[in-house]
Design a protein around this motif. Structure first.
Motif, PDB file in Angstrom:
ATOM      1  N   LEU A 114       1.884   2.803  26.561  1.00  0.00           N
ATOM      2  CA  LEU A 114       2.826   1.784  26.113  1.00  0.00           C
ATOM      3  C   LEU A 114       2.176   0.404  26.095  1.00  0.00           C
ATOM      4  CD1 LEU A 114       6.150   2.883  27.843  1.00  0.00           C
ATOM      5  CD2 LEU A 114       5.538   3.057  25.424  1.00  0.00           C
ATOM      6  N   LEU A 115       1.270   0.150  27.022  1.00  0.00           N
ATOM      7  CA  LEU A 115       0.540  -1.123  27.010  1.00  0.00           C
ATOM      8  C   LEU A 115      -0.304  -1.237  25.748  1.00  0.00           C
ATOM      9  CD1 LEU A 115      -0.294  -3.730  28.472  1.00  0.00           C
ATOM     10  CD2 LEU A 115      -2.134  -2.437  29.552  1.00  0.00           C
ATOM     11  N   THR A 116      -0.973  -0.147  25.387  1.00  0.00           N
ATOM     12  CA  THR A 116      -1.773  -0.138  24.166  1.00  0.00           C
ATOM     13  C   THR A 116      -0.892  -0.336  22.934  1.00  0.00           C
ATOM     14  OG1 THR A 116      -3.356   1.367  25.197  1.00  0.00           O
ATOM     15  CG2 THR A 116      -3.417   1.202  22.799  1.00  0.00           C
ATOM     16  N   CYS A 117       0.281   0.295  22.923  1.00  0.00           N
ATOM     17  CA  CYS A 117       1.201   0.137  21.794  1.00  0.00           C
ATOM     18  C   CYS A 117       1.648  -1.314  21.649  1.00  0.00           C
ATOM     19  CB  CYS A 117       2.411   1.053  21.972  1.00  0.00           C
ATOM     20  SG  CYS A 117       2.057   2.818  21.754  1.00  0.00           S
ATOM     21  N   ALA A 118       1.889  -1.982  22.770  1.00  0.00           N
ATOM     22  CA  ALA A 118       2.264  -3.399  22.720  1.00  0.00           C
ATOM     23  C   ALA A 118       1.144  -4.225  22.097  1.00  0.00           C
ATOM     24  CB  ALA A 118       2.577  -3.903  24.131  1.00  0.00           C
ATOM     25  N   HIS A 119      -0.091  -3.943  22.490  1.00  0.00           N
ATOM     26  CA  HIS A 119      -1.236  -4.646  21.913  1.00  0.00           C
ATOM     27  C   HIS A 119      -1.306  -4.424  20.403  1.00  0.00           C
ATOM     28  CE1 HIS A 119      -3.594  -4.592  25.994  1.00  0.00           C
ATOM     29  NE2 HIS A 119      -2.543  -5.378  26.015  1.00  0.00           N
ATOM     30  N   LEU A 120      -1.111  -3.188  19.975  1.00  0.00           N
ATOM     31  CA  LEU A 120      -1.244  -2.842  18.554  1.00  0.00           C
ATOM     32  C   LEU A 120      -0.116  -3.438  17.713  1.00  0.00           C
ATOM     33  CD1 LEU A 120      -2.319   0.854  19.059  1.00  0.00           C
ATOM     34  CD2 LEU A 120      -3.733  -0.935  18.039  1.00  0.00           C
ATOM     35  N   ALA A 121       1.108  -3.397  18.230  1.00  0.00           N
ATOM     36  CA  ALA A 121       2.231  -3.975  17.499  1.00  0.00           C
ATOM     37  C   ALA A 121       2.024  -5.476  17.310  1.00  0.00           C
ATOM     38  CB  ALA A 121       3.538  -3.702  18.243  1.00  0.00           C
ATOM     39  N   PHE A 122       1.599  -6.148  18.375  1.00  0.00           N
ATOM     40  CA  PHE A 122       1.321  -7.581  18.293  1.00  0.00           C
ATOM     41  C   PHE A 122       0.189  -7.848  17.307  1.00  0.00           C
ATOM     42  CE2 PHE A 122      -0.880 -11.429  19.575  1.00  0.00           C
ATOM     43  CZ  PHE A 122       0.169 -12.337  19.760  1.00  0.00           C
ATOM     44  N   GLN A 123      -0.836  -7.014  17.348  1.00  0.00           N
ATOM     45  CA  GLN A 123      -1.991  -7.180  16.462  1.00  0.00           C
ATOM     46  C   GLN A 123      -1.589  -7.047  14.998  1.00  0.00           C
ATOM     47  OE1 GLN A 123      -6.098  -5.812  17.516  1.00  0.00           O
ATOM     48  NE2 GLN A 123      -5.623  -4.186  16.074  1.00  0.00           N
ATOM     49  N   THR A 124      -0.757  -6.059  14.680  1.00  0.00           N
ATOM     50  CA  THR A 124      -0.317  -5.863  13.303  1.00  0.00           C
ATOM     51  C   THR A 124       0.475  -7.066  12.807  1.00  0.00           C
ATOM     52  OG1 THR A 124      -0.211  -3.470  13.655  1.00  0.00           O
ATOM     53  CG2 THR A 124       0.981  -4.352  11.758  1.00  0.00           C
ATOM     54  N   LEU A 125       1.402  -7.554  13.621  1.00  0.00           N
ATOM     55  CA  LEU A 125       2.228  -8.694  13.224  1.00  0.00           C
ATOM     56  C   LEU A 125       1.410  -9.983  13.122  1.00  0.00           C
ATOM     57  CD1 LEU A 125       5.396  -7.982  15.408  1.00  0.00           C
ATOM     58  CD2 LEU A 125       5.118  -7.603  12.945  1.00  0.00           C
ATOM     59  N   ALA A 126       0.449 -10.149  14.021  1.00  0.00           N
ATOM     60  CA  ALA A 126      -0.343 -11.384  14.034  1.00  0.00           C
ATOM     61  C   ALA A 126      -1.305 -11.461  12.854  1.00  0.00           C
ATOM     62  CB  ALA A 126      -1.115 -11.487  15.347  1.00  0.00           C
ATOM     63  N   LEU A 127      -1.865 -10.320  12.472  1.00  0.00           N
ATOM     64  CA  LEU A 127      -2.858 -10.319  11.401  1.00  0.00           C
ATOM     65  C   LEU A 127      -2.257 -10.218  10.006  1.00  0.00           C
ATOM     66  CD1 LEU A 127      -5.725  -8.063  12.845  1.00  0.00           C
ATOM     67  CD2 LEU A 127      -5.579 -10.550  12.801  1.00  0.00           C
ATOM     68  N   ALA A 128      -1.010  -9.749   9.901  1.00  0.00           N
ATOM     69  CA  ALA A 128      -0.394  -9.537   8.587  1.00  0.00           C
ATOM     70  C   ALA A 128      -0.412 -10.784   7.701  1.00  0.00           C
ATOM     71  CB  ALA A 128       1.032  -9.007   8.755  1.00  0.00           C
ATOM     72  N   PRO A 129       0.075 -11.940   8.181  1.00  0.00           N
ATOM     73  CA  PRO A 129       0.053 -13.115   7.298  1.00  0.00           C
ATOM     74  C   PRO A 129      -1.353 -13.589   6.966  1.00  0.00           C
ATOM     75  CG  PRO A 129       0.733 -13.728   9.523  1.00  0.00           C
ATOM     76  CD  PRO A 129       0.713 -12.242   9.478  1.00  0.00           C
ATOM     77  N   VAL A 130      -2.303 -13.359   7.871  1.00  0.00           N
ATOM     78  CA  VAL A 130      -3.683 -13.794   7.626  1.00  0.00           C
ATOM     79  C   VAL A 130      -4.359 -12.914   6.569  1.00  0.00           C
ATOM     80  CG1 VAL A 130      -5.944 -14.180   8.676  1.00  0.00           C
ATOM     81  CG2 VAL A 130      -3.868 -14.636   9.991  1.00  0.00           C
ATOM     82  N   VAL A 131      -4.200 -11.607   6.720  1.00  0.00           N
ATOM     83  CA  VAL A 131      -4.867 -10.672   5.812  1.00  0.00           C
ATOM     84  C   VAL A 131      -4.145 -10.563   4.478  1.00  0.00           C
ATOM     85  CG1 VAL A 131      -5.573  -8.270   5.486  1.00  0.00           C
ATOM     86  CG2 VAL A 131      -5.844  -9.350   7.722  1.00  0.00           C
ATOM     87  N   LEU A 132      -2.838 -10.376   4.518  1.00  0.00           N
ATOM     88  CA  LEU A 132      -2.090 -10.174   3.283  1.00  0.00           C
ATOM     89  C   LEU A 132      -1.950 -11.448   2.473  1.00  0.00           C
ATOM     90  CD1 LEU A 132       0.786  -7.850   4.548  1.00  0.00           C
ATOM     91  CD2 LEU A 132      -1.354  -7.213   3.414  1.00  0.00           C
ATOM     92  N   GLY A 133      -2.056 -12.599   3.116  1.00  0.00           N
ATOM     93  CA  GLY A 133      -1.890 -13.852   2.403  1.00  0.00           C
ATOM     94  C   GLY A 133      -3.176 -14.438   1.873  1.00  0.00           C
ATOM     95  N   GLY A 134      -4.320 -13.787   2.131  1.00  0.00           N
ATOM     96  CA  GLY A 134      -5.614 -14.326   1.680  1.00  0.00           C
ATOM     97  C   GLY A 134      -6.262 -13.448   0.654  1.00  0.00           C
ATOM     98  N   GLY A 135      -7.343 -13.970   0.110  1.00  0.00           N
ATOM     99  CA  GLY A 135      -8.189 -13.187  -0.790  1.00  0.00           C
ATOM    100  C   GLY A 135      -7.738 -13.158  -2.230  1.00  0.00           C
ATOM    101  N   ALA A 136      -6.665 -13.863  -2.604  1.00  0.00           N
ATOM    102  CA  ALA A 136      -6.196 -13.866  -3.987  1.00  0.00           C
ATOM    103  C   ALA A 136      -6.344 -15.244  -4.594  1.00  0.00           C
ATOM    104  CB  ALA A 136      -4.739 -13.427  -4.041  1.00  0.00           C
ATOM    105  N   SER A 137      -6.484 -15.290  -5.878  1.00  0.00           N
ATOM    106  CA  SER A 137      -6.632 -16.561  -6.583  1.00  0.00           C
ATOM    107  C   SER A 137      -5.291 -17.252  -6.695  1.00  0.00           C
ATOM    108  CB  SER A 137      -7.213 -16.301  -7.981  1.00  0.00           C
ATOM    109  OG  SER A 137      -7.193 -17.492  -8.731  1.00  0.00           O
ATOM    110  N   PRO A 138      -5.235 -18.578  -6.507  1.00  0.00           N
ATOM    111  CA  PRO A 138      -3.967 -19.287  -6.588  1.00  0.00           C
ATOM    112  C   PRO A 138      -3.466 -19.463  -8.016  1.00  0.00           C
ATOM    113  CG  PRO A 138      -5.740 -20.838  -6.154  1.00  0.00           C
ATOM    114  CD  PRO A 138      -6.342 -19.467  -6.087  1.00  0.00           C
ATOM    115  N   LYS A 139      -4.255 -19.099  -9.010  1.00  0.00           N
ATOM    116  CA  LYS A 139      -3.845 -19.249 -10.402  1.00  0.00           C
ATOM    117  C   LYS A 139      -2.614 -18.386 -10.666  1.00  0.00           C
ATOM    118  CE  LYS A 139      -8.497 -20.213 -12.130  1.00  0.00           C
ATOM    119  NZ  LYS A 139      -9.575 -19.770 -13.042  1.00  0.00           N
ATOM    120  N   GLY A 140      -1.631 -18.951 -11.337  1.00  0.00           N
ATOM    121  CA  GLY A 140      -0.444 -18.186 -11.677  1.00  0.00           C
ATOM    122  C   GLY A 140       0.666 -18.343 -10.659  1.00  0.00           C
ATOM    123  N   GLY A 141       0.468 -19.171  -9.648  1.00  0.00           N
ATOM    124  CA  GLY A 141       1.535 -19.423  -8.699  1.00  0.00           C
ATOM    125  C   GLY A 141       1.456 -18.558  -7.469  1.00  0.00           C
ATOM    126  N   LYS A 142       2.350 -18.877  -6.505  1.00  0.00           N
ATOM    127  CA  LYS A 142       2.346 -18.197  -5.217  1.00  0.00           C
ATOM    128  C   LYS A 142       2.709 -16.719  -5.342  1.00  0.00           C
ATOM    129  CE  LYS A 142       4.099 -18.834  -0.531  1.00  0.00           C
ATOM    130  NZ  LYS A 142       4.959 -19.687   0.330  1.00  0.00           N
TER     131      LYS A 142
END
Length: 361
Positions: A42-70
């Motif tokens: 359960l301690l490991t699961c807490a780490h992983l759940a936090f990791q997924t939520l913390a990295l989601a905006p960083v990973v999913l929100g990067g790497g794309a060109s801003p052309k064409g709007g948000k």
């Protein structure tokens, strides 16, 4: 100038890796042992759940060109991630399963072993990697490398044997030896999973196919899905029952609950996110030699830290200390041999490059 900056970044990454690895192991040991939160899955699961939520905006929100709007940017980013995951899903799934086994088994071993003892066993990871290379890739170590591997194996075996012999006689000694045997089994299994994990991670990140941050994010949900049912089945009822009893602190003087426990787990979550990313980064930018050297530094750091913080090495016998010393010496010998091989390879490549340039004139 660029080479100096690159070296500085690499050195900083290595220092960060050792510091985060040591901190996470020590914190897990305190949380699972001294603080009374004996629920490693359960301690490991807490780490992983936090990791997924913390990295989601960083990973999913990067790497794309801003052309064409948000909206277009997000759409392009998601399409890119979908293509990457679909292309490498087998490797991501395999790494996720191996990481689940690695972290769960390692945390479970900390319930039965001293952290110093755990780390001596875990220090054999490069040896296991070398063995995997022989069977999987057909790469046979040189004599000096093989000698280092033999010394490491002998040192670990000596430490394990001396520790079992130090369990004492009588029922208490037999019970202690039984617990240590289970802890050794958990730690050894975690070591094998970690060796395979590192091999597959390096292969998946080779050729810039997936960078370290993205791999950390992609793997997290896989590991969480693998471990959460186990944690719910094996630990949830026991955990909720224990923390519903206020008198438990009377039998466990260092017992931590409520807000202090939440802060403790949250601190572990933050360190785990940073460590998992840096761990993948180290695999992608360094060689096996550097990883082996880092293994030495990490083991020594944790052994010294655990002695100062927990006093765990005070009951080590002379045989255990000698075994640990032989193991570390073996790692140093193996690292030096691998370094010589790398330098010889680089020199040969430079010589071939110079010959090609001369021939083209």
């Amino acid at each position: 100038m660029a080479a100096v900056a690159e070296t500085a970044r690499l050195a900083a990454t290595i220092v960060l890796y050792v510091a985060l690895n040591s901190s996470l192991n020590l914190l897990n040991r305190y949380t699972l042992g001294h603080a009374g939160f004996r629920y490693p899955v359960l301690l490991t699961c807490a780490h992983l759940a936090f990791q997924t939520l913390a990295l989601a905006p960083v990973v999913l929100g990067g790497g794309a060109s801003p052309k064409g709007g948000k909206a277009s940017s997000w759409s392009n980013a998601l399409a890119s991630h979908e293509e990457t995951v679909m292309k490498h899903w087998r490797g991501i799934a395999a790494i996720g399963v191996l990481m689940a086994a690695n972290v769960a088994l390692n945390n479970a071993s900390l319930l039965h072993l001293q952290i110093s003892y755990n780390q001596v066993i875990r220090a054999s990871t490069p040896v296991v990697c070398a063995a995997c290379a022989v069977f999987v890739e057909g790469v046979v170590p040189k004599p000096s490398e093989a000698l280092g591997l033999v010394l490491v194996t002998a040192g670990v075996m000596s430490t394990v044997g001396a520790s079992s012999g130090a369990g004492g006689g009588g029922d208490a000694g037999s019970q202690k030896t039984g617990h240590e045997t289970l802890g050794v089994a958990f730690a050894a299994s975690a070591t094998l999973a970690n060796a395979l994990l590192m091999t597959l991670s390096g292969k998946l990140m080779g050729g810039d196919r997936i960078d370290a941050l993205k791999l950390t994010f992609y793997v997290s949900p896989v590991v969480l899905l693998a471990l959460l049912p186990v944690g719910m089945h094996a630990e949830w009822d026991s955990m909720t029952e224990k923390y519903a009893i206020a008198s438990v602190s009377a039998t466990e003087p260092d017992f931590v609950a409520g807000e202090p426990l939440t802060r403790l787990i949250l601190l572990g979550c933050v360190i785990a996110v940073c460590y998992n990313w840096v761990h993948n980064k180290i695999i992608s930018v360094t060689s096996a030699t550097t990883t082996t050297v880092l293994g030495n530094v990490k083991v020594v750091t944790i052994m010294l830290s655990s002695r100062m913080l927990f006093g765990e090495t005070k009951d080590w016998t002379l045989g255990m200390v000698a075994g640990a010393g032989v193991a570390l010496f073996g790692f140093a010998l193996y690292s030096a041999a691998k370094l010589r091989t790398k330098l010889e390879k680089e020199k040969a490549e430079d010589a071939r490059g110079g010959a090609t340039q001369r021939g083209g004139r």
